[in-house]
Write an enzyme that holds these catalytic residues in place. Structure first.
Site, PDB file in Angstrom:
ATOM      1  N   ASP A  15       0.842  -1.203   0.000  1.00 26.27           N
ATOM      2  CA  ASP A  15       0.000   0.000   0.000  1.00 26.27           C
ATOM      3  C   ASP A  15       0.876   1.251   0.000  1.00 26.27           C
ATOM      4  O   ASP A  15       1.731   1.408   0.890  1.00 26.27           O
ATOM      5  CB  ASP A  15      -0.900   0.016   1.247  1.00 26.27           C
ATOM      6  CG  ASP A  15      -2.034  -0.984   1.162  1.00 26.27           C
ATOM      7  OD1 ASP A  15      -2.185  -1.645   0.118  1.00 26.27           O
ATOM      8  OD2 ASP A  15      -2.781  -1.110   2.160  1.00 26.27           O
ATOM      9  N   GLY A  41      -3.462  -5.296   0.715  1.00 24.71           N
ATOM     10  CA  GLY A  41      -4.086  -6.351  -0.086  1.00 24.71           C
ATOM     11  C   GLY A  41      -5.162  -6.961   0.791  1.00 24.71           C
ATOM     12  O   GLY A  41      -4.899  -7.319   1.957  1.00 24.71           O
ATOM     13  N   GLU A 141      -9.811  -9.675  -5.412  1.00 31.67           N
ATOM     14  CA  GLU A 141      -8.617  -9.038  -5.990  1.00 31.67           C
ATOM     15  C   GLU A 141      -7.736 -10.056  -6.716  1.00 31.67           C
ATOM     16  O   GLU A 141      -6.629  -9.732  -7.124  1.00 31.67           O
ATOM     17  CB  GLU A 141      -7.819  -8.304  -4.902  1.00 31.67           C
ATOM     18  CG  GLU A 141      -8.508  -7.010  -4.488  1.00 31.67           C
ATOM     19  CD  GLU A 141      -7.760  -6.222  -3.425  1.00 31.67           C
ATOM     20  OE1 GLU A 141      -7.957  -5.001  -3.367  1.00 31.67           O
ATOM     21  OE2 GLU A 141      -6.991  -6.826  -2.657  1.00 31.67           O
ATOM     22  N   GLY A 217     -20.069  -0.038   8.065  1.00 29.14           N
ATOM     23  CA  GLY A 217     -19.149   0.998   8.538  1.00 29.14           C
ATOM     24  C   GLY A 217     -19.492   1.424   9.953  1.00 29.14           C
ATOM     25  O   GLY A 217     -19.652   0.595  10.856  1.00 29.14           O
ATOM     26  N   GLN A 219     -22.051   2.201  11.239  1.00 23.33           N
ATOM     27  CA  GLN A 219     -23.340   1.706  11.754  1.00 23.33           C
ATOM     28  C   GLN A 219     -23.304   0.219  12.102  1.00 23.33           C
ATOM     29  O   GLN A 219     -24.351  -0.384  12.341  1.00 23.33           O
ATOM     30  CB  GLN A 219     -24.434   2.006  10.744  1.00 23.33           C
ATOM     31  CG  GLN A 219     -24.545   3.511  10.537  1.00 23.33           C
ATOM     32  CD  GLN A 219     -25.819   3.864   9.831  1.00 23.33           C
ATOM     33  OE1 GLN A 219     -26.889   3.410  10.207  1.00 23.33           O
ATOM     34  NE2 GLN A 219     -25.702   4.677   8.792  1.00 23.33           N
ATOM     35  N   THR A 244      -8.988   2.554   6.023  1.00 24.86           N
ATOM     36  CA  THR A 244      -8.395   1.537   5.142  1.00 24.86           C
ATOM     37  C   THR A 244      -8.203   0.208   5.888  1.00 24.86           C
ATOM     38  O   THR A 244      -7.599   0.173   6.954  1.00 24.86           O
ATOM     39  CB  THR A 244      -7.015   2.012   4.612  1.00 24.86           C
ATOM     40  OG1 THR A 244      -7.179   3.302   4.037  1.00 24.86           O
ATOM     41  CG2 THR A 244      -6.463   1.041   3.575  1.00 24.86           C
ATOM     42  N   ASP A 248     -11.528  -5.532   6.124  1.00 21.83           N
ATOM     43  CA  ASP A 248     -10.697  -6.752   6.163  1.00 21.83           C
ATOM     44  C   ASP A 248     -10.498  -7.214   7.607  1.00 21.83           C
ATOM     45  O   ASP A 248     -10.476  -8.415   7.880  1.00 21.83           O
ATOM     46  CB  ASP A 248      -9.342  -6.503   5.506  1.00 21.83           C
ATOM     47  CG  ASP A 248      -9.493  -6.055   4.065  1.00 21.83           C
ATOM     48  OD1 ASP A 248     -10.440  -6.520   3.391  1.00 21.83           O
ATOM     49  OD2 ASP A 248      -8.684  -5.229   3.604  1.00 21.83           O
TER      50      ASP A 248
HETATM   51  O1  RIB Z   1      -9.249  -3.210   1.931  1.00 17.05           O
HETATM   52  C1  RIB Z   1      -8.111  -2.390   1.980  1.00 17.05           C
HETATM   53  C2  RIB Z   1      -7.094  -2.864   1.010  1.00 17.05           C
HETATM   54  O2  RIB Z   1      -7.610  -2.673  -0.299  1.00 17.05           O
HETATM   55  C3  RIB Z   1      -5.804  -2.091   1.037  1.00 17.05           C
HETATM   56  O3  RIB Z   1      -4.881  -2.635   1.942  1.00 17.05           O
HETATM   57  C4  RIB Z   1      -5.352  -2.144  -0.407  1.00 17.05           C
HETATM   58  O4  RIB Z   1      -4.224  -2.957  -0.584  1.00 17.05           O
HETATM   59  C5  RIB Z   1      -6.542  -2.666  -1.200  1.00 17.05           C
HETATM   60  O5  RIB Z   1      -6.351  -3.959  -1.594  1.00 17.05           O
END
Ligand code: RIB
Length: 298
Positions: A15, A41, A141, A217, A219, A244, A248
């Protein structure tokens, strides 16, 4: 007690993040506040979070034969993540260019690179070598046919499959049919259904007979169980620095919870707590709570 075993088939990226009070308009140049490089990622982030929670995590993916790839392997080693299933190619490691504004909102452009070079047969062999496999997680991805093949193998092994359809792309019926859990955010839910997830009426009949969670988010999140029942769980109020990787963090910790034997609502509450902690710090993996902080949640 032995650790629950999770496999992540997915992306690993570097990133490259610019923090700036405002985001430039087309044709505009502005001076930002900070630049960072960090491990990201969606797949690697989810793997990192599950490992921090206490799972034995195996990562299956693709990185380049370059310095970013070397750093990603070192990071996995530090986190105790098994990287035997990582395939290296001559295509550069994937990168994500990220802009974060003063509200902590991000805009991301991903260049998949070697994440799109994963060979299906090797990925399946890697999965089949994992002992005591309990849960397999994927995102969007990497190429969808890789996820489909690995999830098919995972179902043969009796593992639970979790798909986080991010970033959104149309999903084949075949793939949807073998996802035990689908975890979109509100935007992805809207792309999937053309409806907003804030009204229960819009959730009725979504993936009938299957489990889903829609993350909302600030909420919180909403759980849709196999019997169609809907449970909404709010998130705590926190001050947001950078969102960010928060989604995940949710997926990785939720997967840990399921693999550990928690019921779905308890696992979802763990996911919300962990994701809420992550938004108060900068970066994706760099914002995740430590093992000690996670242990204090229970
Ligand atoms: O979900 C966040 C991620 O999305 C970031 O770390 C970036 O690498 C993208 O894949």
């Amino acid at each position: 007690m032995s650790k629950p075993v999770i496999a992540v088939i997915g992306s690993a990226m570097m990133d490259l993040t610019a923090y700036s009070r405002v985001i430039p308009e087309p044709g505009q140049t502005i001076v930002g506040d900070l630049f960072t490089t960090g491990f990201g990622g969606k797949g690697a982030n989810q793997a990192a979070m599950a490992a921090l929670c206490g799972a034995k995590v195996h990562f299956i993916g693709g990185i380049g034969s370059d310095l970013f790839g070397d750093s990603i392997l070192e990071n996995f080693e530090k986190l105790g993540i098994d990287s035997v299933g990582i395939q290296r190619s001559n295509t550069p490691t994937g990168v994500a260019h990220i802009w974060v504004n003063r509200e902590g909102e991000n805009r991301i452009i991903v260049i998949p690179g070697s994440n799109h070079e994963i060979e299906i047969s090797k990925a399946i062999s890697s999965l089949n070598e994992i002992e005591n496999l309990s849960v397999v997680i994927a995102q969007c991805e990497i190429k969808q046919q890789v996820t489909l093949a690995v999830f098919t193998a995972a179902k043969v092994r009796g593992a639970i499959t979790i798909l986080n359809p991010a970033p959104f792309e149309p999903l084949s019926e075949e793939l949807l049919a073998i996802c035990d859990w689908l975890i979109p955010n509100e935007t992805e839910f809207k792309s999937l259904t053309d409806a907003q997830p804030y009204e229960d009426a819009n959730l009725t009949g979504f993936r009938s007979g299957k489990c889903s969670i829609i993350t909302l988010g600030a909420q919180g999140a909403v759980l849709i169980s196999t019997d169609g029942s809907i449970t909404r769980v709010p998130a705590p109020k926190v001050s947001v620095v950078d969102t960010t990787g928060a989604g995940d963090a949710f997926v990785g910790s939720f997967a840990y919870g399921l693999a550990h034997g928690m019921n779905p609502e308890t696992a979802l509450r763990l996911g919300i707590s962990v994701a809420s902690m992550s938004v108060s710090k900068k970066g994706a993996q760099s914002s995740y709570p430590t093992q000690a902080e996670i242990a204090m949640l229970s």
